[in-house]
Design a protein around this motif. Structure first.
Motif, PDB file in Angstrom:
ATOM      1  N   PRO A  26       0.836  -1.211   0.000  1.00  0.00           N
ATOM      2  CA  PRO A  26       0.000   0.000   0.000  1.00  0.00           C
ATOM      3  C   PRO A  26       0.869   1.258   0.000  1.00  0.00           C
ATOM      4  N   LEU A  27       0.579   2.178  -0.912  1.00  0.00           N
ATOM      5  CA  LEU A  27       1.376   3.400  -1.013  1.00  0.00           C
ATOM      6  C   LEU A  27       0.810   4.546  -0.185  1.00  0.00           C
ATOM      7  N   SER A  28      -0.381   4.359   0.366  1.00  0.00           N
ATOM      8  CA  SER A  28      -0.952   5.408   1.211  1.00  0.00           C
ATOM      9  C   SER A  28      -0.081   5.666   2.427  1.00  0.00           C
ATOM     10  N   ALA A  29       0.722   4.674   2.823  1.00  0.00           N
ATOM     11  CA  ALA A  29       1.574   4.825   3.995  1.00  0.00           C
ATOM     12  C   ALA A  29       2.840   5.625   3.708  1.00  0.00           C
ATOM     13  N   VAL A  30       3.169   5.832   2.434  1.00  0.00           N
ATOM     14  CA  VAL A  30       4.439   6.499   2.115  1.00  0.00           C
ATOM     15  C   VAL A  30       4.258   7.841   1.414  1.00  0.00           C
ATOM     16  N   THR A  31       3.010   8.306   1.276  1.00  0.00           N
ATOM     17  CA  THR A  31       2.788   9.624   0.686  1.00  0.00           C
ATOM     18  C   THR A  31       2.206  10.559   1.734  1.00  0.00           C
ATOM     19  N   PHE A  33      -0.081  12.718   1.382  1.00  0.00           N
ATOM     20  CA  PHE A  33      -1.536  12.798   1.279  1.00  0.00           C
ATOM     21  C   PHE A  33      -2.224  11.634   1.995  1.00  0.00           C
ATOM     22  N   ARG A  34      -1.473  10.569   2.262  1.00  0.00           N
ATOM     23  CA  ARG A  34      -1.992   9.371   2.917  1.00  0.00           C
ATOM     24  C   ARG A  34      -3.169   8.761   2.145  1.00  0.00           C
ATOM     25  N   THR A  35      -2.981   8.654   0.845  1.00  0.00           N
ATOM     26  CA  THR A  35      -4.024   8.060   0.008  1.00  0.00           C
ATOM     27  C   THR A  35      -3.368   7.399  -1.199  1.00  0.00           C
ATOM     28  N   GLY A  36      -4.152   6.610  -1.919  1.00  0.00           N
ATOM     29  CA  GLY A  36      -3.645   5.968  -3.126  1.00  0.00           C
ATOM     30  C   GLY A  36      -3.636   4.452  -3.035  1.00  0.00           C
ATOM     31  N   GLY A  37      -3.547   3.810  -4.188  1.00  0.00           N
ATOM     32  CA  GLY A  37      -3.550   2.353  -4.271  1.00  0.00           C
ATOM     33  C   GLY A  37      -2.170   1.755  -4.039  1.00  0.00           C
ATOM     34  N   PRO A  38      -2.022   0.432  -4.297  1.00  0.00           N
ATOM     35  CA  PRO A  38      -0.765  -0.260  -3.997  1.00  0.00           C
ATOM     36  C   PRO A  38       0.260  -0.196  -5.129  1.00  0.00           C
ATOM     37  N   ALA A  39       1.494  -0.503  -4.764  1.00  0.00           N
ATOM     38  CA  ALA A  39       2.534  -0.760  -5.762  1.00  0.00           C
ATOM     39  C   ALA A  39       2.509  -2.251  -6.057  1.00  0.00           C
ATOM     40  N   LEU A  55      18.000  -4.238 -11.186  1.00  0.00           N
ATOM     41  CA  LEU A  55      17.548  -3.674 -12.453  1.00  0.00           C
ATOM     42  C   LEU A  55      18.106  -4.450 -13.648  1.00  0.00           C
ATOM     43  N   LYS A  56      19.281  -5.004 -13.513  1.00  0.00           N
ATOM     44  CA  LYS A  56      19.850  -5.804 -14.592  1.00  0.00           C
ATOM     45  C   LYS A  56      19.021  -7.055 -14.858  1.00  0.00           C
ATOM     46  N   LYS A  57      18.402  -7.578 -13.813  1.00  0.00           N
ATOM     47  CA  LYS A  57      17.606  -8.802 -13.958  1.00  0.00           C
ATOM     48  C   LYS A  57      16.150  -8.535 -14.323  1.00  0.00           C
ATOM     49  N   LEU A  58      15.682  -7.340 -14.035  1.00  0.00           N
ATOM     50  CA  LEU A  58      14.265  -7.029 -14.226  1.00  0.00           C
ATOM     51  C   LEU A  58      13.928  -6.942 -15.722  1.00  0.00           C
ATOM     52  N   PRO A  59      12.938  -7.688 -16.192  1.00  0.00           N
ATOM     53  CA  PRO A  59      12.562  -7.615 -17.613  1.00  0.00           C
ATOM     54  C   PRO A  59      12.254  -6.185 -18.040  1.00  0.00           C
ATOM     55  N   ARG A  60      12.685  -5.844 -19.231  1.00  0.00           N
ATOM     56  CA  ARG A  60      12.598  -4.461 -19.709  1.00  0.00           C
ATOM     57  C   ARG A  60      11.151  -3.964 -19.817  1.00  0.00           C
ATOM     58  N   GLU A  61      10.205  -4.885 -20.018  1.00  0.00           N
ATOM     59  CA  GLU A  61       8.823  -4.454 -20.221  1.00  0.00           C
ATOM     60  C   GLU A  61       8.117  -4.072 -18.914  1.00  0.00           C
ATOM     61  N   ILE A  62       8.741  -4.349 -17.772  1.00  0.00           N
ATOM     62  CA  ILE A  62       8.124  -4.017 -16.488  1.00  0.00           C
ATOM     63  C   ILE A  62       8.464  -2.570 -16.115  1.00  0.00           C
ATOM     64  N   PRO A  63       7.467  -1.717 -15.904  1.00  0.00           N
ATOM     65  CA  PRO A  63       7.735  -0.319 -15.555  1.00  0.00           C
ATOM     66  C   PRO A  63       8.444  -0.195 -14.212  1.00  0.00           C
ATOM     67  N   VAL A  64       9.261   0.841 -14.097  1.00  0.00           N
ATOM     68  CA  VAL A  64       9.990   1.123 -12.861  1.00  0.00           C
ATOM     69  C   VAL A  64       9.777   2.585 -12.491  1.00  0.00           C
ATOM     70  N   LEU A  65       9.510   2.835 -11.213  1.00  0.00           N
ATOM     71  CA  LEU A  65       9.309   4.205 -10.759  1.00  0.00           C
ATOM     72  C   LEU A  65       9.951   4.407  -9.392  1.00  0.00           C
ATOM     73  N   PRO A  66      10.884   5.364  -9.278  1.00  0.00           N
ATOM     74  CA  PRO A  66      11.432   5.682  -7.956  1.00  0.00           C
ATOM     75  C   PRO A  66      10.482   6.607  -7.193  1.00  0.00           C
ATOM     76  N   VAL A  67      10.276   6.329  -5.919  1.00  0.00           N
ATOM     77  CA  VAL A  67       9.448   7.154  -5.048  1.00  0.00           C
ATOM     78  C   VAL A  67      10.266   7.515  -3.820  1.00  0.00           C
ATOM     79  N   GLY A  68      10.327   8.810  -3.521  1.00  0.00           N
ATOM     80  CA  GLY A  68      11.111   9.262  -2.381  1.00  0.00           C
ATOM     81  C   GLY A  68      10.288   9.348  -1.111  1.00  0.00           C
ATOM     82  N   LEU A  69      10.265  10.531  -0.504  1.00  0.00           N
ATOM     83  CA  LEU A  69       9.523  10.716   0.739  1.00  0.00           C
ATOM     84  C   LEU A  69       8.034  10.936   0.500  1.00  0.00           C
ATOM     85  N   GLY A  70       7.631  11.070  -0.760  1.00  0.00           N
ATOM     86  CA  GLY A  70       6.208  11.158  -1.084  1.00  0.00           C
ATOM     87  C   GLY A  70       5.556  12.472  -0.726  1.00  0.00           C
TER      88      GLY A  70
END
Length: 323
Positions: A26-31, A33-39, A55-70
């Motif tokens: 759940p991403l509501s715990a890391v933003t 705003f304290r809202t939103g769906g899961p990763a 990242l070297k092992k992760l298939p290229r078609e899978i999206p990647v997104l860095p999230v900081g303090l939200g």
């Protein structure tokens, strides 16, 4: 409702990885705003090498997104498909003086901690970070600034890992900085940076920091669930002035509200959904466009898939006609 389990589909992803992998986190715990769906999958790497190996092992078609303090992030109710990278304080939270009026800091370091470290080192030019409620990764990505100073004025170079797990070092010039923007590739995950300040006595630096804090406490709803400034300042004016002039101070949609204290701050008054927050923002944009002809741009980053309420069109899809 969650996403398919990526670790079941790609069991080799976890092999040799020292960091933490969590399915449907759940991403509501890391933003803020304290809202939103899961990763779909959250990865907290142990260090830079661990991140690169994953990242070297992760298939290229899978999206990647860095999230900081939200702090300036609105996650939609449907959540984020793919992998969310969240850098840990343990692996990416170091701050050190390196000579030449310079400091190296990890991308997970909170902005205000960099300001504190610079003050102790007698380095001026960092007090503005005291009032920015985010982390350095986000500050580097969006050229965060306040009180007349921006990140691009302090950053010398940064390190980053790309989608294929390759390490890069980028200079200030290579970042292509502009107002609340950098031209760096979206595939890059920043891991650390070098900053340069100016010699200044600690007492005067701390006075500047205190002034920043006092201004923020007086002018901004810092004790609310908020994402900071909602819209970028348009050329020649301030976003809050245009929001106010369009009659949107205090405007509410469900549990979402434009702050009465600072009407460019959107707040979750209790249990607002991502849908309510984004609908409020687009309603404000539509009304400002109708009132003044100005197209406000979001400063808050809105990410993920829409929930069961459906998509929200920019400016409500009504060419400036307010709902």
């Amino acid at each position: 409702m969650g996403f398919p389990d990526l670790l079941s589909q790609y069991p080799d992803l976890a092999e040799g990885i020292r960091g933490r992998l969590t399915v449907n986190q759940p991403l509501s715990a890391v933003t803020w705003f304290r809202t939103g769906g899961p990763a779909q999958l959250m990865f907290q790497p142990a260090d830079e090498e661990d991140l690169a190996a994953f990242l070297k092992k992760l298939p290229r078609e899978i999206p990647v997104l860095p999230v900081g303090l939200g702090s300036n992030l609105l996650i939609r109710d449907g959540g984020l498909e793919g992998v969310v990278i969240r850098l840990s304080a343990k692996g990416f939270g170091a701050v050190e003086e390196i000579g030449g009026h310079r400091i190296r800091a990890g991308a997970a370091v909170p902005d205000k901690r960099l300001a504190e470290a610079a003050a102790k080192a007698g380095l001026g030019g960092f007090a503005f970070y005291t009032g920015i409620p985010g982390g350095l990764g986000g500050a580097l990505r969006m050229n965060a600034g306040a009180h007349g100073t921006e990140t691009r004025e302090r950053m010398v170079e940064l390190t980053a890992i790309d989608r294929d797990g390759t390490r890069h070092v980028l200079s200030n010039a290579e970042m292509g900085y502009a107002y609340r923007h950098s031209g760096a590739s979206k595939d890059l995950i920043f891991t650390s940076a070098v900053f340069e300040g100016l010699p200044q006595d600690e007492a005067s630096i701390r006075q500047e920091m205190a002034d920043v804090v006092a201004h923020r406490e007086k002018a901004q709803p810092i004790r609310e669930k908020t994402g900071g400034s909602t819209f970028k300042n348009p050329p020649g004016t301030s976003a809050w002035k245009e929001v106010d002039a369009a009659g949107c101070r205090g405007l509410t949609v469900g549990g979402a509200q434009m702050s009465e204290m600072h009407c460019n701050f959107m707040i979750n008054t209790g249990n607002a959904t991502g849908h309510e927050l984004e609908l409020l923002g687009e309603t404000v944009r539509a009304r400002v466009l109708q009132h003044s002809g100005i197209q406000l741009e979001w400063e808050i980053k809105r990410l993920g898939t829409f929930g069961p309420e459906g998509a929200i069109e920019p400016f409500l899809g009504q060419a400036g006609e307010a709902a």
